[in-house]
Motif scaffolding. Sequence first.
Motif, PDB file in Angstrom:
ATOM      1  N   TYR A  17      75.862  68.705  78.596  1.00 52.52           N
ATOM      2  CA  TYR A  17      76.263  67.452  77.857  1.00 52.52           C
ATOM      3  C   TYR A  17      77.531  67.210  77.709  1.00 52.52           C
ATOM      4  O   TYR A  17      78.172  66.185  77.435  1.00 52.52           O
ATOM      5  N   VAL A  18      78.553  68.303  77.490  1.00 56.48           N
ATOM      6  CA  VAL A  18      79.873  68.184  77.394  1.00 56.48           C
ATOM      7  C   VAL A  18      80.498  67.474  78.440  1.00 56.48           C
ATOM      8  O   VAL A  18      81.142  66.603  78.691  1.00 56.48           O
ATOM      9  N   LEU A  19      80.056  68.042  79.779  1.00 57.17           N
ATOM     10  CA  LEU A  19      80.433  67.547  81.142  1.00 57.17           C
ATOM     11  C   LEU A  19      79.773  66.192  81.270  1.00 57.17           C
ATOM     12  O   LEU A  19      80.756  65.532  81.694  1.00 57.17           O
ATOM     13  N   MET A  20      78.721  65.628  80.686  1.00 58.60           N
ATOM     14  CA  MET A  20      78.289  64.266  80.848  1.00 58.60           C
ATOM     15  C   MET A  20      79.197  63.212  80.085  1.00 58.60           C
ATOM     16  O   MET A  20      79.557  62.439  80.691  1.00 58.60           O
TER      17      MET A  20
ATOM     18  N   LEU B 285      73.074  66.021  86.961  1.00 57.86           N
ATOM     19  CA  LEU B 285      72.517  66.923  88.054  1.00 57.86           C
ATOM     20  C   LEU B 285      73.373  68.092  88.264  1.00 57.86           C
ATOM     21  O   LEU B 285      72.909  69.053  88.851  1.00 57.86           O
ATOM     22  N   LEU B 286      74.732  68.039  88.172  1.00 55.71           N
ATOM     23  CA  LEU B 286      75.773  68.938  88.546  1.00 55.71           C
ATOM     24  C   LEU B 286      75.394  70.304  87.501  1.00 55.71           C
ATOM     25  O   LEU B 286      75.259  71.482  88.001  1.00 55.71           O
ATOM     26  N   GLY B 287      75.326  69.754  86.343  1.00 58.50           N
ATOM     27  CA  GLY B 287      75.027  70.982  85.349  1.00 58.50           C
ATOM     28  C   GLY B 287      73.646  71.548  85.668  1.00 58.50           C
ATOM     29  O   GLY B 287      73.457  72.994  85.410  1.00 58.50           O
ATOM     30  N   LEU B 288      72.625  71.037  85.921  1.00 54.48           N
ATOM     31  CA  LEU B 288      71.044  71.516  86.502  1.00 54.48           C
ATOM     32  C   LEU B 288      71.624  72.343  87.530  1.00 54.48           C
ATOM     33  O   LEU B 288      71.142  73.509  87.379  1.00 54.48           O
ATOM     34  N   VAL B 289      72.432  71.965  88.218  1.00 54.94           N
ATOM     35  CA  VAL B 289      72.627  72.880  89.591  1.00 54.94           C
ATOM     36  C   VAL B 289      73.323  73.979  89.304  1.00 54.94           C
ATOM     37  O   VAL B 289      73.080  75.277  89.723  1.00 54.94           O
ATOM     38  N   VAL B 290      74.655  73.957  88.611  1.00 55.26           N
ATOM     39  CA  VAL B 290      75.283  75.078  88.283  1.00 55.26           C
ATOM     40  C   VAL B 290      74.770  76.235  87.204  1.00 55.26           C
ATOM     41  O   VAL B 290      74.713  77.269  87.298  1.00 55.26           O
ATOM     42  N   LEU B 291      74.373  75.421  86.164  1.00 51.84           N
ATOM     43  CA  LEU B 291      73.701  76.254  85.028  1.00 51.84           C
ATOM     44  C   LEU B 291      72.297  76.778  85.276  1.00 51.84           C
ATOM     45  O   LEU B 291      71.702  77.388  84.414  1.00 51.84           O
ATOM     46  N   GLU B 292      71.534  75.953  86.264  1.00 50.34           N
ATOM     47  CA  GLU B 292      70.132  76.353  86.532  1.00 50.34           C
ATOM     48  C   GLU B 292      69.188  76.210  85.526  1.00 50.34           C
ATOM     49  O   GLU B 292      68.067  76.691  85.487  1.00 50.34           O
ATOM     50  N   ARG B 293      69.454  75.223  84.512  1.00 47.70           N
ATOM     51  CA  ARG B 293      68.527  75.087  83.471  1.00 47.70           C
ATOM     52  C   ARG B 293      68.946  73.439  82.706  1.00 47.70           C
ATOM     53  O   ARG B 293      69.988  73.310  82.893  1.00 47.70           O
TER      54      ARG B 293
END
Length: 99
Positions: A74-77, A59-67
């Motif tokens: 996936y690295v963050l996950m 969810l954070l990756g979607l918000v920050v990277l907008e995609r």
Amino acid sequence: MGLLDALLHLANFFAPGVVVGGLASSLTWLFWHRRLAAVGVRWRMLALKASSAGMLALLLGLVVLERDGRMGTYVLMVVSVALALWWFGLRRLPLEAGH
């Protein structure tokens, strides 16, 4: 998009976090189950925390990277699942003598 399509889309979005969290928890439990159980850690709790960390990272990756589906997400996950496993399970283990 209908309700069923929206629910399936949401489930597919969070599936990698749940799968990675569950597999990592299972492997952690496989190698350290006796020691983890001795300090009161249960597999279900470990899997829930690790999967939740993976889903939050997605969810954070979607918000920050907008995609969706970016490698950084996936690295963050993976990192967040590993940190959750350490924080909620492995850091409670006493150090073995001689190490």
